[in-house]
Each structure stands twice: as C-alpha cells, then as structure tokens.
Design an enzyme around this catalytic site. Structure first.
Site, short mmCIF file in Angstrom:
data_model
loop_
_atom_site.label_atom_id
_atom_site.label_comp_id
_atom_site.label_asym_id
_atom_site.label_seq_id
_atom_site.Cartn_x
_atom_site.Cartn_y
_atom_site.Cartn_z
CB THR A 56 -0.96 0.02 1.21
OG1 THR A 56 -0.22 0.07 2.43
CG2 THR A 56 -1.85 -1.22 1.20
CG ASP A 57 5.19 3.22 1.29
OD1 ASP A 57 4.81 4.17 2.01
OD2 ASP A 57 6.25 3.24 0.63
CG PHE A 158 -43.43 21.07 8.39
CD1 PHE A 158 -43.58 20.26 7.28
CD2 PHE A 158 -43.38 20.47 9.65
CE1 PHE A 158 -43.68 18.88 7.39
CE2 PHE A 158 -43.47 19.09 9.76
CZ PHE A 158 -43.63 18.29 8.63
CD GLN A 218 -40.16 15.12 3.91
OE1 GLN A 218 -40.16 16.34 4.12
NE2 GLN A 218 -40.40 14.22 4.84
CG ASN A 244 -35.50 20.23 8.95
OD1 ASN A 244 -34.95 21.32 8.81
ND2 ASN A 244 -36.77 20.12 9.25
CG HIS A 246 -34.76 20.89 13.63
ND1 HIS A 246 -35.78 20.84 12.71
CD2 HIS A 246 -34.50 19.59 13.97
CE1 HIS A 246 -36.13 19.57 12.52
NE2 HIS A 246 -35.36 18.81 13.26
#
Length: 282
Positions: A56-57, A158, A218, A244, A246
């Site tokens: 991975t190196d 809402f 929505q 959402n 608030h």
C-alpha cells in the site's frame, strides 16, 4: 467448510495538493485519495504468501507520481488514470476502485481583484467521485458532493402534517430552513467535461433551493433533484440526502419581549433526515 469471501485492500486518506502554474495565475487542487484493488489475493489471506501483494506504500507513491505527469484537472479523469495504471501493472487485480474527495479553496480577492496565487479555505463542502474499472471493462463513475451547508430565511413552511397524542410541534408558515446536502449521481458517459457538468448541476440545485417555495424538506429535495436531471442530460439519476438542521424560535415572552421570527437557536442534534433517489422514467 470455511472459504474466503469478497475482499479488497489498498491505501486510504492519501493527501495530494497540486498547483497548476500558468503565466500570471495559479490553479490549486487539494485531493484526498483512496485506492483499492480487488482480485486474486487468497494466498496472502490464507497462507501468508505476499507474492501477489502490491504494498500500500507503493500505492501511496503512485498517487504522487501520476499527479506529477497528469494533465487532468477533473478528479474523475485523474481517478481514471489511477485505475488504469494499477490494473496495467497488476494483472492479479480483478478490478480497481478509486475514490477522491476534493477540498474547496477560494481565491482571495485583494483590493477588489482576484489574487493570482493566494487562496483561503472555503466551506466544509467536499466534491467527491468514485471510479471503478474491471480488467478490460468499462469505467463506472459515481460523483457527488457532501456537506453543502445551506440556509434560507424565507419561503419555507411546514403545515398540514399528522398530529397525534405525542405531537408538540406547532405548524409554521415562516420558518428557517437549514440543511447540509449530500448528493451522488451516476454519469451515462465516461468521456465528459466533468468539471463543467458538475458546475451546472451544483448551480442548478442551489438556484432551486434559493427560489423554491418550500412546503417541506421533502418537496424541496425533489425539486432540486428534478431540476438537476432537467439541466444535466449526462446523468440518469441522483440521490440526495438533506438533514433538517433545525433553527428553533426562542420564546422571549418570559422576559417581556416579543420575537417576530428574528431570534433562533441553531441545533445540530437531533435533526430530521430526508433521503430520496430520483431517476428518469424508462
């Protein structure tokens, strides 16, 4: 009997910053890269035989070496180069997956003019892409954005929702609407001006958010997705998540004061969670 199932390995959170130096103006890209290989690695897992394992190196070094010679300015194109490079050198790899997050930097404006070489960190928004390719196969490109924080102070309400014995939320015709948008879309073509398409899609969604007369999160989410699909024919579906966030109206009556929808307390938790996938009809 016990058998090895699906597996992959690679390098994650590889940070690379590249400066494109042009006469009188520099461009900056700040990318965080993940590279993963899937393939014939059973001997490593079961027998401890590393003969098919690319360290991975080495994958980390590949990110920097390819960045030096790459002409790609879109992270999708750079991810395609990385996938091809890994697969060409590792026939034991069945497929390669590349994910890139791009950090936003904004050019400084000094004395009313864009500075050619000075930048400041932008918001916490990330641009993202995930590119996959199997040996000899086609590219699959899924791009998106994450943590695009938005707020509107008008044209959001809402009302008319279910009310039962546990409902305490009052209806409102005028509320603050805050969210942190995450979105992903799949391209229908593998050879595009990805940056131009992304800009069109993002600006379209922002315009819709700002101008939409929202009856709910929505409804606004769907309107943003619909406008993105209408504006960008190069995608056939988009998934959007919009929590959402608030902003609660503070009750100042106990202090002998009114609050004409001006003083709020922002809250991060708990928050509403809205998610939907919107696609073209077949």
């Amino acid at each position: 009997m016990i058998a090895l199932g699906e597996n992959q390995y690679g390098k994650s959170r590889v940070r690379v910053m590249k400066v494109y130096r042009h006469p009188g103006r520099n461009e900056l890209h700040d990318w965080t890269v993940e590279l993963l290989l899937q393939g014939d690695f059973q001997s490593c897992f079961i027998d401890g035989d590393n003969s098919k394992i690319l360290p991975t190196d080495t994958m980390k070094n590949t990110v920097y070496s390819l960045a030096r010679n790459s002409k790609a300015t879109a992270m999708e194109d750079y991810a395609k180069e990385l996938a091809d490079f890994l697969l060409s050198r590792n026939p034991q790899g069945k497929s390669a997956s590349i994910r890139i997050e791009s950090t936003l930097w904004k050019r400084l404006t000094i004395d009313g003019k864009p500075h050619p070489s000075a930048f400041m960190r932008g918001s916490g928004e990330f641009q993202t892409t995930s590119v996959e390719r199997a040996q000899g196969g086609a590219f699959h490109i899924l791009s998106g954005l994450d943590n695009l924080v938005l707020l509107k102070t008008a044209n959001s309400s809402f009302e008319g929702y279910i009310k039962d014995s546990l409902t305490t939320l009052p209806e409102t015709k005028d509320r603050l609407f805050g969210t942190a948008v995450s979105a992903e879309w799949r391209y229908t073509s593998r050879d595009l001006d990805f940056d131009a398409v992304r800009t069109t899609l993002r600006e379209t969604m922002l315009r819709t958010f700002a101008n939409h007369d929202s009856k709910s999160v929505q409804q606004t989410l769907y309107a943003m997705a619909e406008s993105a699909l209408e504006a960008v024919p190069e995608i056939n579906e988009i998934e959007i998540t919009m929590p959402n966030k608030h902003c609660l109206l503070v009750d100042l009556s106990r202090f002998g004061q009114d609050n004409p929808n001006e003083i709020f307390v922002p809250t991060d938790e708990p928050h509403g969670y809205i998610e939907a996938r919107v696609r073209r009809k077949p």
